[in-house]
Scaffold this motif. Structure first.
Motif, PDB file in Angstrom:
ATOM      1  N   LEU A  43     -17.099  -0.586 -81.496  1.00  0.00           N
ATOM      2  CA  LEU A  43     -17.763   0.438 -81.420  1.00  0.00           C
ATOM      3  C   LEU A  43     -17.332   1.976 -82.084  1.00  0.00           C
ATOM      4  N   LEU A  44     -15.899   1.939 -82.070  1.00  0.00           N
ATOM      5  CA  LEU A  44     -15.178   3.173 -82.873  1.00  0.00           C
ATOM      6  C   LEU A  44     -15.296   2.871 -84.248  1.00  0.00           C
ATOM      7  N   ASP A  45     -15.153   1.799 -84.849  1.00  0.00           N
ATOM      8  CA  ASP A  45     -15.381   1.348 -86.123  1.00  0.00           C
ATOM      9  C   ASP A  45     -16.673   2.022 -86.716  1.00  0.00           C
ATOM     10  N   MET A  46     -17.833   1.424 -86.005  1.00  0.00           N
ATOM     11  CA  MET A  46     -19.146   1.855 -86.090  1.00  0.00           C
ATOM     12  C   MET A  46     -19.378   3.500 -86.047  1.00  0.00           C
ATOM     13  N   TYR A  47     -18.884   3.921 -85.276  1.00  0.00           N
ATOM     14  CA  TYR A  47     -19.050   5.244 -85.121  1.00  0.00           C
ATOM     15  C   TYR A  47     -18.327   6.126 -86.063  1.00  0.00           C
ATOM     16  N   GLU A  48     -17.042   5.980 -86.485  1.00  0.00           N
ATOM     17  CA  GLU A  48     -16.538   6.318 -87.497  1.00  0.00           C
ATOM     18  C   GLU A  48     -17.305   6.305 -88.620  1.00  0.00           C
ATOM     19  N   VAL A  49     -17.444   4.952 -89.229  1.00  0.00           N
ATOM     20  CA  VAL A  49     -18.374   4.791 -90.560  1.00  0.00           C
ATOM     21  C   VAL A  49     -19.497   5.835 -90.406  1.00  0.00           C
ATOM     22  N   LEU A  80     -23.568   5.861 -79.936  1.00  0.00           N
ATOM     23  CA  LEU A  80     -22.464   5.421 -80.032  1.00  0.00           C
ATOM     24  C   LEU A  80     -21.471   5.905 -79.581  1.00  0.00           C
ATOM     25  N   GLY A  81     -21.454   7.263 -79.447  1.00  0.00           N
ATOM     26  CA  GLY A  81     -20.342   7.988 -78.806  1.00  0.00           C
ATOM     27  C   GLY A  81     -20.469   8.002 -77.339  1.00  0.00           C
ATOM     28  N   GLU A  82     -21.807   7.996 -76.773  1.00  0.00           N
ATOM     29  CA  GLU A  82     -21.759   7.947 -75.271  1.00  0.00           C
ATOM     30  C   GLU A  82     -21.486   6.490 -74.887  1.00  0.00           C
ATOM     31  N   SER A  83     -21.728   5.451 -75.802  1.00  0.00           N
ATOM     32  CA  SER A  83     -21.226   4.170 -75.206  1.00  0.00           C
ATOM     33  C   SER A  83     -19.795   4.059 -75.244  1.00  0.00           C
ATOM     34  N   ILE A  84     -19.098   4.522 -76.240  1.00  0.00           N
ATOM     35  CA  ILE A  84     -17.669   4.782 -76.159  1.00  0.00           C
ATOM     36  C   ILE A  84     -17.174   5.343 -75.011  1.00  0.00           C
ATOM     37  N   ARG A  85     -17.536   6.551 -74.572  1.00  0.00           N
ATOM     38  CA  ARG A  85     -17.045   7.245 -73.526  1.00  0.00           C
ATOM     39  C   ARG A  85     -17.505   6.478 -72.298  1.00  0.00           C
ATOM     40  N   PHE A  86     -18.373   5.882 -72.293  1.00  0.00           N
ATOM     41  CA  PHE A  86     -18.926   4.978 -71.069  1.00  0.00           C
ATOM     42  C   PHE A  86     -17.721   3.911 -70.744  1.00  0.00           C
ATOM     43  N   ILE A  87     -17.380   3.265 -71.790  1.00  0.00           N
ATOM     44  CA  ILE A  87     -16.276   2.185 -71.731  1.00  0.00           C
ATOM     45  C   ILE A  87     -15.002   2.916 -71.354  1.00  0.00           C
ATOM     46  N   PHE A  89     -14.294   5.648 -69.895  1.00  0.00           N
ATOM     47  CA  PHE A  89     -14.146   6.478 -68.652  1.00  0.00           C
ATOM     48  C   PHE A  89     -14.527   5.948 -67.221  1.00  0.00           C
ATOM     49  N   PHE A  90     -15.881   5.410 -67.608  1.00  0.00           N
ATOM     50  CA  PHE A  90     -16.623   4.862 -66.382  1.00  0.00           C
ATOM     51  C   PHE A  90     -16.097   3.377 -65.875  1.00  0.00           C
ATOM     52  N   LYS A  91     -16.111   2.498 -67.047  1.00  0.00           N
ATOM     53  CA  LYS A  91     -15.618   1.120 -66.637  1.00  0.00           C
ATOM     54  C   LYS A  91     -14.091   1.153 -66.433  1.00  0.00           C
ATOM     55  N   MET A  92     -13.329   1.739 -67.042  1.00  0.00           N
ATOM     56  CA  MET A  92     -12.020   1.802 -66.815  1.00  0.00           C
ATOM     57  C   MET A  92     -11.678   2.617 -65.470  1.00  0.00           C
ATOM     58  N   LYS A  93     -12.167   3.870 -65.321  1.00  0.00           N
ATOM     59  CA  LYS A  93     -12.069   4.464 -63.972  1.00  0.00           C
ATOM     60  C   LYS A  93     -12.399   3.613 -62.885  1.00  0.00           C
ATOM     61  N   SER A  94     -13.306   2.617 -63.069  1.00  0.00           N
ATOM     62  CA  SER A  94     -13.588   1.724 -61.851  1.00  0.00           C
ATOM     63  C   SER A  94     -12.532   0.484 -61.912  1.00  0.00           C
ATOM     64  N   THR A  95     -11.871   0.350 -62.879  1.00  0.00           N
ATOM     65  CA  THR A  95     -10.670  -0.636 -62.736  1.00  0.00           C
ATOM     66  C   THR A  95      -9.574   0.142 -62.146  1.00  0.00           C
ATOM     67  N   ALA A  96      -9.332   1.427 -62.458  1.00  0.00           N
ATOM     68  CA  ALA A  96      -8.345   2.129 -61.873  1.00  0.00           C
ATOM     69  C   ALA A  96      -8.415   2.354 -60.533  1.00  0.00           C
ATOM     70  N   GLU A  97      -9.617   2.614 -59.942  1.00  0.00           N
ATOM     71  CA  GLU A  97      -9.925   2.736 -58.418  1.00  0.00           C
ATOM     72  C   GLU A  97      -9.537   1.360 -57.967  1.00  0.00           C
ATOM     73  N   SER A  98      -9.936   0.283 -58.518  1.00  0.00           N
ATOM     74  CA  SER A  98      -9.581  -1.148 -58.020  1.00  0.00           C
ATOM     75  C   SER A  98      -8.133  -1.502 -57.706  1.00  0.00           C
ATOM     76  N   MET A  99      -7.567  -1.031 -58.811  1.00  0.00           N
ATOM     77  CA  MET A  99      -6.006  -1.158 -58.612  1.00  0.00           C
ATOM     78  C   MET A  99      -5.406   0.099 -57.751  1.00  0.00           C
ATOM     79  N   GLU A 100      -5.842   0.914 -57.342  1.00  0.00           N
ATOM     80  CA  GLU A 100      -5.602   1.941 -56.559  1.00  0.00           C
ATOM     81  C   GLU A 100      -5.736   1.486 -55.057  1.00  0.00           C
ATOM     82  N   MET A 101      -7.002   0.773 -54.641  1.00  0.00           N
ATOM     83  CA  MET A 101      -7.341  -0.057 -53.551  1.00  0.00           C
ATOM     84  C   MET A 101      -6.171  -0.911 -53.141  1.00  0.00           C
ATOM     85  N   LYS A 102      -5.852  -1.726 -54.330  1.00  0.00           N
ATOM     86  CA  LYS A 102      -5.182  -3.029 -53.974  1.00  0.00           C
ATOM     87  C   LYS A 102      -3.530  -2.510 -53.738  1.00  0.00           C
TER      88      LYS A 102
END
Length: 303
Positions: A43-49, A80-87, A89-102
C-alpha cells in the motif's frame, strides 16, 4: 492526412482512457480487500507512486470536463492513505492492547505497534519462504524482503519508533541470509574442484565435466532470479565471484599439467564474468559461448 491523424488520436485516447480505468479499478480492488498488516508496504508503494503522479495527471487533464478523472485519482490516493493509517494505528494498537493485557504492564502504543507490525510481516515472510524448495532461492527471497523492509523504514517518518538497534539487527539478518545463500549455492558445486594430488586423470576429467554441467545449470536458473536493489546484488555477486574464482584457480593450476588445457572449459576471467551475471532477472545460457570460442581456436590452429 487529417483523417488519419484524427483516427490515430482517437484510438490513442481510447487506449489511454482504458489504461487509466484499469489503474483505478485495480486501486479500488486493493482497497476493498482485507487490510492485513502484511499489505502495508504494498500500500505504501502504491500511495507513493500515485502521489508522485498526481501533478502530471492534473496537468494532463486541465479541462473542467475531464476533472472527473483527476477527482477519482485524488480520492484513490486519499483512501490509500486512510488504509495505511488504519493498519498502522488501529490494527497495531489493538495488538499493543492485547500485549498489555497479557503482560499486565502499560505498553507505549507507538513503538509497540511498529514492532508488532514488523513481527507480523516477518512471520508472514517466514511462512512464505517455506514454500521454496530451493534453499538458495529461499534465502534470496528473505534477503530481498528484509533488505527492502529496512530501507523502507529507514526512509520513513516512523523510523524513530524502531530505533537504531532494530535497524542494526535487521541489517545483520539480511546479510546473514546472503551468507546462507552463498553456502547453499556454492558448497555442493565446489566439491567437484577437490584435488588430493593422487587422483587419476580420468577422475579429474570427469570432475571438470561435472563442474561445467552444474555451473551451467546454476547459471541458467540463477540469471533468472532477481535482486532488485543494484548495490545489494553487486555485493552478493562479488562475494560469489571471489569465492568461486579462488577455488577454481587453485584447482586448475594443480591439474592442468596432468589433463591439459582442452578439458578446462572456462578461464577464471570468464567464470568471474558469468558469476556477475547472476540475479539479474533474465535467464541466459552458457554452452554456446564455449563452443564458439573453441571453434575459433581450432580454426586458428588449422590455419
Amino acid at each position: 492526412m487529417r483523417r488519419i491523424i484524427g483516427v490515430y488520436l482517437s484510438s490513442a485516447k481510447r487506449l489511454f482512457d482504458q489504461v487509466l480505468f484499469c489503474l483505478l479499478n485495480f486501486g479500488h480492488a486493493v482497497l476493498i480487500g482485507p487490510h492485513n498488516p502484511e499489505w502495508l508496504f504494498c500500500l505504501l508503494d502504491m500511495y507513493e507512486v500515485l502521489a508522485d503522479l498526481m501533478p502530471d495527471l492534473d496537468a494532463l487533464f486541465p479541462q473542467e470536463a475531464e476533472s472527473l478523472i483527476r477527482i477519482e485519482f485524488h480520492e484513490l490516493v486519499l483512501e490509500l492513505g486512510e488504509s495505511i493509517r488504519f493498519i498502522c494505528f488501529f490494527k497495531m494498537k489493538s495488538t499493543a492492547e492485547s500485549m498489555e493485557m497479557k503482560s499486565g504492564a502499560q505498553v507505549d502504543p507507538n513503538p509497540s505497534c511498529a514492532l508488532s507490525l514488523t513481527s507480523i510481516l516477518e512471520a508472514a515472510l517466514d511462512k512464505k519462504s517455506s514454500l521454496y524448495r530451493d534453499s538458495s532461492l529461499k534465502h534470496i527471497f528473505l534477503m530481498n524482503n528484509i533488505h527492502y523492509m529496512v530501507e523502507k523504514i529507514k526512509k520513513s517518518k516512523i523510523c524513530p519508533y524502531f530505533g537504531d538497534d532494530w535497524i542494526r539487527k535487521h541489517i545483520v539478518m539480511f546479510r546473514q541470509h546472503a551468507v546462507y545463500y552463498q553456502r547453499a549455492t556454492w558448497s555442493s558445486l565446489l566439491t567437484f574442484l577437490r584435488y588430493d594430488g593422487i587422483t587419476r586423470k580420468a577422475t579429474l576429467k570427469t570432475r571438470c565435466q561435472e563442474f561445467n554441467a552444474a555451473f551451467e545449470d546454476l547459471y541458467k536458473s540463477q540469471t533468472r532470479w532477481v535482486v532488485p536493489d543494484p548495490q545489494l546484488r553487486e555485493d552478493v555477486t562479488i562475494v560469489s565471484s571471489k569465492t568461486v574464482i579462488q577455488v577454481y584457480r587453485n584447482f586448475v593450476c594443480m591439474i592442468i599439467s596432468s589433463i591439459g588445457k582442452k578439458h578446462i572449459k572456462y578461464t577464471e576471467q570468464e567464470l568471474g564474468m558469468y558469476v556477475m551475471d547472476l540475479l539479474e532477472g533474465s535467464s541466459k545460457l552458457l554452452s554456446h559461448s564455449w563452443k564458439r570460442r573453441h571453434g575459433w581456436l581450432q580454426m586458428l590452429t588449422i590455419s
